[in-house]
Design an enzyme around this catalytic site. Sequence first.
Site, PDB file in Angstrom:
ATOM      1  N   ARG A  70       0.827  -1.212   0.000  1.00 31.53           N
ATOM      2  CA  ARG A  70       0.000   0.000   0.000  1.00 31.53           C
ATOM      3  C   ARG A  70       0.862   1.263   0.000  1.00 31.53           C
ATOM      4  O   ARG A  70       0.500   2.283  -0.600  1.00 31.53           O
ATOM      5  CB  ARG A  70      -0.964  -0.037   1.192  1.00 31.53           C
ATOM      6  CG  ARG A  70      -2.115  -1.063   0.939  1.00 31.53           C
ATOM      7  CD  ARG A  70      -2.738  -1.546   2.223  1.00 31.53           C
ATOM      8  NE  ARG A  70      -3.926  -2.369   2.018  1.00 31.53           N
ATOM      9  CZ  ARG A  70      -3.916  -3.701   1.785  1.00 31.53           C
ATOM     10  NH1 ARG A  70      -2.772  -4.362   1.702  1.00 31.53           N
ATOM     11  NH2 ARG A  70      -5.056  -4.361   1.639  1.00 31.53           N
TER      12      ARG A  70
ATOM     13  N   SER B  31     -12.960  -9.515   2.783  1.00 30.81           N
ATOM     14  CA  SER B  31     -11.694  -9.515   2.041  1.00 30.81           C
ATOM     15  C   SER B  31     -11.168  -8.088   1.923  1.00 30.81           C
ATOM     16  O   SER B  31     -11.818  -7.223   1.324  1.00 30.81           O
ATOM     17  CB  SER B  31     -11.902 -10.106   0.640  1.00 30.81           C
ATOM     18  OG  SER B  31     -10.842  -9.705  -0.207  1.00 30.81           O
TER      19      SER B  31
ATOM     20  N   ASP C 234      -4.184 -15.576   7.252  1.00 30.35           N
ATOM     21  CA  ASP C 234      -2.912 -16.083   6.714  1.00 30.35           C
ATOM     22  C   ASP C 234      -2.126 -16.897   7.747  1.00 30.35           C
ATOM     23  O   ASP C 234      -1.152 -17.572   7.404  1.00 30.35           O
ATOM     24  CB  ASP C 234      -2.055 -14.927   6.190  1.00 30.35           C
ATOM     25  CG  ASP C 234      -2.729 -14.215   5.024  1.00 30.35           C
ATOM     26  OD1 ASP C 234      -3.583 -14.833   4.358  1.00 30.35           O
ATOM     27  OD2 ASP C 234      -2.427 -13.033   4.791  1.00 30.35           O
TER      28      ASP C 234
ATOM     29  N   ARG D 185      -5.311 -24.005   0.867  1.00 26.47           N
ATOM     30  CA  ARG D 185      -4.576 -24.197   2.132  1.00 26.47           C
ATOM     31  C   ARG D 185      -5.257 -25.201   3.068  1.00 26.47           C
ATOM     32  O   ARG D 185      -4.606 -25.715   3.978  1.00 26.47           O
ATOM     33  CB  ARG D 185      -4.348 -22.842   2.826  1.00 26.47           C
ATOM     34  CG  ARG D 185      -3.314 -22.001   2.090  1.00 26.47           C
ATOM     35  CD  ARG D 185      -3.070 -20.628   2.705  1.00 26.47           C
ATOM     36  NE  ARG D 185      -2.021 -19.931   1.955  1.00 26.47           N
ATOM     37  CZ  ARG D 185      -1.767 -18.632   2.033  1.00 26.47           C
ATOM     38  NH1 ARG D 185      -2.495 -17.855   2.842  1.00 26.47           N
ATOM     39  NH2 ARG D 185      -0.789 -18.090   1.327  1.00 26.47           N
TER      40      ARG D 185
HETATM   41  O1  SPQ Z   1      -1.374 -11.031  -1.780  1.00 24.22           O
HETATM   42  P1  SPQ Z   1      -1.809 -12.446  -1.585  1.00 24.22           P
HETATM   43  O2  SPQ Z   1      -1.130 -13.332  -2.586  1.00 24.22           O
HETATM   44  O3  SPQ Z   1      -3.301 -12.618  -1.626  1.00 24.22           O
HETATM   45  O4  SPQ Z   1      -1.291 -12.896  -0.130  1.00 24.22           O
HETATM   46  C1  SPQ Z   1      -1.922 -13.435   1.051  1.00 24.22           C
HETATM   47  C2  SPQ Z   1      -0.764 -14.142   1.847  1.00 24.22           C
HETATM   48  O5  SPQ Z   1      -0.912 -15.235   2.380  1.00 24.22           O
HETATM   49  O6  SPQ Z   1       0.279 -13.490   1.946  1.00 24.22           O
HETATM   50  C3  SPQ Z   1      -3.061 -14.413   0.771  1.00 24.22           C
HETATM   51  F1  SPQ Z   1      -2.759 -15.410   0.076  1.00 24.22           F
HETATM   52  O7  SPQ Z   1      -2.381 -12.414   1.929  1.00 24.22           O
HETATM   53  C4  SPQ Z   1      -3.539 -11.589   1.710  1.00 24.22           C
HETATM   54  C5  SPQ Z   1      -4.572 -11.874   2.771  1.00 24.22           C
HETATM   55  O8  SPQ Z   1      -4.973 -13.213   2.769  1.00 24.22           O
HETATM   56  C6  SPQ Z   1      -3.072 -10.158   1.801  1.00 24.22           C
HETATM   57  C7  SPQ Z   1      -4.186  -9.189   1.988  1.00 24.22           C
HETATM   58  C8  SPQ Z   1      -3.941  -7.736   1.777  1.00 24.22           C
HETATM   59  O9  SPQ Z   1      -2.793  -7.285   1.840  1.00 24.22           O
HETATM   60  O10 SPQ Z   1      -4.943  -7.023   1.574  1.00 24.22           O
HETATM   61  C9  SPQ Z   1      -5.425  -9.576   2.424  1.00 24.22           C
HETATM   62  C10 SPQ Z   1      -5.806 -10.998   2.622  1.00 24.22           C
HETATM   63  O11 SPQ Z   1      -6.544 -11.445   1.496  1.00 24.22           O
HETATM   64  P2  SPQ Z   1      -8.130 -11.157   1.367  1.00 24.22           P
HETATM   65  O12 SPQ Z   1      -8.537 -11.754   0.057  1.00 24.22           O
HETATM   66  O13 SPQ Z   1      -8.754 -11.847   2.527  1.00 24.22           O
HETATM   67  O14 SPQ Z   1      -8.300  -9.732   1.395  1.00 24.22           O
END
Ligand code: SPQ
Length: 426
Positions: free
Chosen positions: A24, A164, A312, A343
């Site tokens: 960000r 999310s 995570d 996962r």
């Molecule tokens: O960026 P990415 O690949 O989705 O990474 C993950 C991780 O495990 O590092 C998920 F696989 O983290 C996401 C997290 O699960 C990072 C994130 C963010 O920075 O906004 C939010 C989460 O995902 P989501 O879909 O729940 O918003």
Amino acid sequence: MKFTRAKALRGELTVPGDKSISHRAIMFGSLAKGLTTVDNFLKGADCLSTIDCFRKLGISIEEKENQIKIQGNGLHGLTQPGQILDVGNSGTTIRLISGILSGQCFDVSLTGDSSIQKRPMGRIIEPLSQMGASIQSVKDNDCAPLKIQGKLLHGIHYQTKVASAQVKSAILLAGLYADSPTSVTEPALSRNHTELMLNFFGAKVETKGATATIQPDPFLTGQAITVPGDISSAAYFIAAGCITPNSELFIRNVGINPTRDGMLKVCKMMGADVTVLPHKVQSGEPTADLLVKTSSLNGCTIEGDLIPTLIDELPMIAVMACFAKGTTVIRDAAELKVKESNRINVMVENLTAMGAHITATDDGMIIEGGYPLQGAVVDSHLDHRIAMSFAVAGLNADGETEILGAECVNISYPGFYQDLNQIQSS
Ligand code: SPQ
């Protein structure tokens, strides 16, 4: 890479900068006017993909004396890239940047690696299209590659189906370019780094419960950001310190934002010996040092609004649960199926190979603790969180544990194995 039982884990460590906040900082610094500096930026592959995309969008981003310097051109200062943007393995990059690119006055194509090309993008395509965006899945399967044609956007109120932060952030970022306010309501509050940091740069984002509302067209000004340590990376050492005998670990400067601190709540529920020593607020994010000691753990139920605050960390928590007395139930976590790997399936497959008593459910896992783990060959499926969880499991199993594709930790924690080595007492 191979692991055998550790006798004890002792010492101090500092985990790298938070991945979500690092992404960000690059994105919002690129949209702000003037210089943004980022200290303690995570130089993991995912965040480097974000830098690469914004450079291709015409932003000057340099690394000097361990600090990232971004010369932002303002909200309307991006330029059309000469090539397709490649987000690598990063779900955060592709979903957040899609919100930003929907409101530009140029067209752009986005792609990523084979894992990204399987992750669901319909969840952002639907709300962004409601705002007037033109965003298409090139293969018509609701996945990347995506083609985005910049359009005039309209403010909406959107109720997300899942909690999310990536969906919420994509909509709020498109809301910067809309003709009226945009709001997003989630079933449960997800991580709020976008809301906090956009306000830090001068935007107007208001949060009431699980609804965030953004006012369009703010003037964003470059800022000095210091990224706190990543609690998702600290989670491996918290768990390792708890389950490894004779251990005591001091983990410095970890972000403890309440929308991310579910791991600490679960430690409390399981009876873990974890002391939180809060210290300062960095760029709007609270931080603390953590003191972790070997613990006798009890199983617990992890569900509901807690899930987005530790999504995570669930692979690591599943391993911890194998060392707890009694049953641990993880539910309301179907989102685990659409991460870098499925996962739920991967944890159940690998922990079963190590002798754990674990069952997959539709939306989580059930783990019967107290069955000793045996070394095995486990496949990371190139998912960094799986690899790191099994490195910790391998330190607490009989015999040898081999992790296939162990190098994928570079996605979020390039120095992970060195840090894990450094705290092992012989
Ligand atoms: O960026 P990415 O690949 O989705 O990474 C993950 C991780 O495990 O590092 C998920 F696989 O983290 C996401 C997290 O699960 C990072 C994130 C963010 O920075 O906004 C939010 C989460 O995902 P989501 O879909 O729940 O918003």
